[in-house]
Write a protein that holds these residues in place. Structure first.
Motif, mmCIF file in Angstrom:
data_model
loop_
_atom_site.group_PDB
_atom_site.id
_atom_site.type_symbol
_atom_site.label_atom_id
_atom_site.label_comp_id
_atom_site.label_asym_id
_atom_site.label_seq_id
_atom_site.Cartn_x
_atom_site.Cartn_y
_atom_site.Cartn_z
ATOM 1 N N SER A 138 0.594 5.006 2.695
ATOM 2 C CA SER A 138 0.665 6.113 1.976
ATOM 3 C C SER A 138 2.123 6.521 2.110
ATOM 4 O O SER A 138 2.626 7.136 1.060
ATOM 5 C CB SER A 138 -0.098 7.146 2.925
ATOM 6 O OG SER A 138 0.115 8.393 2.292
ATOM 7 N N TYR A 141 3.959 4.569 -0.703
ATOM 8 C CA TYR A 141 3.731 5.137 -2.059
ATOM 9 C C TYR A 141 4.449 6.359 -2.277
ATOM 10 O O TYR A 141 4.927 6.627 -3.476
ATOM 11 C CB TYR A 141 2.217 5.377 -2.085
ATOM 12 C CG TYR A 141 1.191 4.051 -2.426
ATOM 13 C CD1 TYR A 141 0.170 3.692 -1.595
ATOM 14 C CD2 TYR A 141 1.767 2.844 -3.042
ATOM 15 C CE1 TYR A 141 -0.916 2.680 -1.610
ATOM 16 C CE2 TYR A 141 1.036 1.695 -3.061
ATOM 17 C CZ TYR A 141 -0.234 1.689 -2.406
ATOM 18 O OH TYR A 141 -0.937 0.647 -2.529
ATOM 19 N N ARG A 142 4.420 7.218 -1.498
ATOM 20 C CA ARG A 142 5.121 8.438 -1.839
ATOM 21 C C ARG A 142 6.760 8.105 -1.939
ATOM 22 O O ARG A 142 7.390 8.807 -2.835
ATOM 23 C CB ARG A 142 5.058 9.501 -0.317
ATOM 24 C CG ARG A 142 5.783 10.805 -0.598
ATOM 25 C CD ARG A 142 5.814 11.412 0.825
ATOM 26 N NE ARG A 142 6.599 12.707 0.857
ATOM 27 C CZ ARG A 142 7.149 13.295 1.830
ATOM 28 N NH1 ARG A 142 7.053 12.739 3.133
ATOM 29 N NH2 ARG A 142 7.841 14.265 1.356
ATOM 30 N N GLU A 176 -0.443 9.493 -6.750
ATOM 31 C CA GLU A 176 -2.117 9.445 -6.575
ATOM 32 C C GLU A 176 -2.551 8.607 -5.525
ATOM 33 O O GLU A 176 -3.502 8.859 -4.775
ATOM 34 C CB GLU A 176 -2.574 9.224 -8.019
ATOM 35 C CG GLU A 176 -2.317 10.008 -9.250
ATOM 36 C CD GLU A 176 -3.011 11.109 -9.037
ATOM 37 O OE1 GLU A 176 -2.582 12.237 -10.119
ATOM 38 O OE2 GLU A 176 -3.869 11.504 -7.997
ATOM 39 N N LYS A 177 -1.867 7.381 -5.313
ATOM 40 C CA LYS A 177 -2.127 6.589 -4.294
ATOM 41 C C LYS A 177 -2.096 7.178 -2.638
ATOM 42 O O LYS A 177 -2.615 6.772 -1.713
ATOM 43 C CB LYS A 177 -1.806 5.196 -4.201
ATOM 44 C CG LYS A 177 -2.153 4.508 -5.744
ATOM 45 C CD LYS A 177 -1.502 3.112 -5.591
ATOM 46 C CE LYS A 177 -2.227 2.216 -6.777
ATOM 47 N NZ LYS A 177 -1.720 1.099 -7.182
ATOM 48 N N ALA A 179 -2.190 9.241 -0.111
ATOM 49 C CA ALA A 179 -3.264 10.387 0.220
ATOM 50 C C ALA A 179 -2.609 11.290 1.194
ATOM 51 O O ALA A 179 -3.126 12.478 1.121
ATOM 52 C CB ALA A 179 -4.249 9.385 1.247
ATOM 53 N N SER A 180 -1.692 11.125 1.862
ATOM 54 C CA SER A 180 -1.078 12.030 2.944
ATOM 55 C C SER A 180 -0.129 12.920 2.433
ATOM 56 O O SER A 180 0.439 13.590 2.974
ATOM 57 C CB SER A 180 -0.536 11.123 4.225
ATOM 58 O OG SER A 180 0.693 10.569 3.742
ATOM 59 N N LYS A 184 1.024 17.029 -3.291
ATOM 60 C CA LYS A 184 1.038 16.088 -4.243
ATOM 61 C C LYS A 184 1.194 16.604 -5.971
ATOM 62 O O LYS A 184 1.835 16.109 -6.438
ATOM 63 C CB LYS A 184 -0.404 15.225 -4.421
ATOM 64 C CG LYS A 184 -0.305 13.913 -5.227
ATOM 65 C CD LYS A 184 -1.752 13.436 -5.178
ATOM 66 C CE LYS A 184 -2.138 13.106 -3.860
ATOM 67 N NZ LYS A 184 -3.500 12.146 -3.785
#
Length: 512
Positions: A138, A141-142, A176-177, A179-180, A184
């Motif tokens: 997560s 991705y962020r 979007e991927k 989650a944390s 967002k």
């Protein structure tokens, strides 16, 4: 654009800020949350004190990152980069990939803002590569989602708007991927606002409006609705309506943007809004144009003066700290002084050498800087009729029309294109392109850019008033859509930056 840079760099630091666990964390949190804005000198001093308290590499890295952030805020980028290099060496020891990725992303931004693009790209590639090794999926991705903005910034340097859009859209998918991610919608709103800006540069008003409205909705659903980003979105929507010639709606959104700017007191937003109003009233209301121009100048001067005062104070603080360190290591004093003197000597020598080389380039350009007139050269006209692109008579007629075009200064029009010039001259656009390529040895865009730069060079040489104008004004006068594109093109054609050229002319009036 300044908001975008601030958001990017804030992200690279956000991993560290806001934690309060022990005495170290309490001092650190107070430094970041209170002293950073209220007393930057004390905050900077605290970073070095915290470094001595830190008992592990992660805490030491936090202090170097915070120091870099403080220095960056006030434009002391070289010292900020040095602090990040210290953090880099510490992170390498612990193979902390998440931290390394953030450090490299921060450095890529700093080098870009310092216009050291090639080095910045090296660190950007490092950030992209090492981010793939972050264990927390997560978080990976962020980070990559935020990194998409920096990738887009580098594409913008070369006006690769379509590529920038691709990076930003991919960034949205990455968010979007993740989650944390706590907010967002806010992160995605940033990307959509930047996508809209790029579509506006591509003259795709409908696409730009769609993404601005999407960004507005996402921001409204986020935890940061009153963020200055709202003002940038409104300003962008207004720019779209100007392109659509819906001036009533444009003015309505400009006013909304101005309300957000005044309420937030965010100088970057104010400056962008004032510039938009200036452009809006430029041809319709000279009084309002002058009013917003004065506001913009006053704001810029106040910001620059404030930053300069604080930056000077921080630099003095840094120097004082250096002197105190030297007093603790008397045995190494002569060595340190020797190294410093050698560095200064090398720096001065390199500066003198570069200035000498720049002066050579400027003299050579001034000597030869005349907009080429297209003259018939019998030796260059091929006699083999089977290889001619068009009849000789047609070619000569086109050459005459091109001469008239150059004399009319129509090339200073920002909306110029091959088709519009061909239509104006009543020439087939393929014929026009062929003649320009043959007689100017460059494509249409290169030909127009050279005419524009030669025009500005002529003004700088023959009208002393032009030496006092801002680069952004010169860019506008020459028909360029942006300050950065003008600077890049000017250096490509003359060999030096506009500032170096102007400085040379101011000091060497006799050459002009």
């Amino acid at each position: 654009m300044q908001l975008k840079n601030t958001l990017l760099l804030t992200f690279f630091l956000s991993f560290y800020f806001g934690h309060s666990q022990d005495a170290f964390d309490r001092i650190y949190t107070e430094t970041y949350q209170v002293l950073l804005s209220s007393n930057p000198k004390k905050a900077l001093s605290n970073t070095d004190y915290l470094y001595t308290l830190a008992k592990n590499n992660p805490d030491k890295i936090k202090t170097r990152m915070l120091k870099a952030h403080i220095l960056y805020q006030y434009g002391i980028n070289n010292e900020a980069i040095n602090a990040l290099k210290q953090a880099d060496s510490l992170a390498l020891k612990g193979k902390d990939f998440a931290t390394l990725a953030k450090i490299y992303g921060f450095m890529a931004s700093l080098y870009r803002e310092s216009e050291i693009y090639e080095t910045g790209k090296i660190y950007l590639n490092k950030a992209v590569s090492i981010s793939k090794k972050i264990k927390d999926e997560s978080e990976m991705y962020r980070f990559q989602g935020n990194l998409s903005q920096e990738l887009a910034c580098y594409e913008l340097l070369d006006s690769n708007y379509s590529k920038a859009i691709l990076h930003l859209k991919k960034g949205i998918q990455l968010f979007e991927k993740a989650a944390s991610v706590s907010d967002k919608n806010y992160q995605i709103a940033i990307n959509d606002e930047l996508i809209a800006r790029n579509y506006l540069e591509l003259k795709k008003g409908d696409s730009a409006l769609y993404h601005y409205e999407k960004a507005e909705k996402e921001l409204q659903e986020s935890l940061s609705y009153d963020n200055p980003l709202k003002g940038f979105i409104y300003n962008g929507i207004a720019n779209v309506y100007v392109e659509m010639k819906n001036y009533k709606k444009a003015l309505s959104y400009y006013k909304k943007a101005e309300e957000v700017a005044e309420k937030s007191d965010y100088s970057a937003l104010k400056q962008e809004v004032y510039n938009s109003f200036m452009e809006f009233y430029k041809k319709t209301d000279s009084k309002k144009y002058i009013s917003y121009n004065e506001k913009n100048l006053k704001l810029t001067k106040a910001d620059n003066d404030n930053k300069k005062v604080i930056a000077d104070d921080l630099i003095r603080s840094i120097r004082k700290s250096h002197l105190q360190s030297q007093s603790e290591y008397q045995k190494h004093k002569l060595i340190i002084i020797g190294i410093c003197l050698f560095t200064v000597f090398i720096t001065v020598a390199l500066y003198a050498y570069k200035r000498k080389q720049d002066h050579k380039k400027i003299k050579a350009f001034i000597k030869n800087s005349k907009v080429d007139t297209i003259e018939e050269n019998e030796t260059e006209i091929k006699k083999d009729a089977s290889k001619e692109y068009m009849p000789e008579a047609t070619e000569k007629a086109i050459l005459e029309k091109i001469k008239e075009f150059e004399s009319s200064l129509s090339y200073l029009n920002k909306t110029l294109s091959l088709n519009s010039v061909a239509s104006e001259l009543n020439i087939n656009h393929r014929y026009l392109s062929y003649v320009i390529n043959k007689h100017k040895s460059k494509d249409f865009a290169g030909y127009i850019n050279e005419l524009r730069i030669d025009y500005i060079v002529d003004r700088l040489k023959n009208d002393p008033a032009y030496l006092k104008y801002k680069i952004s004004y010169l860019a506008d006068q020459a028909g360029f859509a942006s300050h950065s594109r003008f600077t890049i093109t000017f250096k490509k054609i003359t060999g030096v930056s506009p500032l170096a050229f102007i400085t040379y002319l101011q000091n060497n009036n006799e050459v002009a």
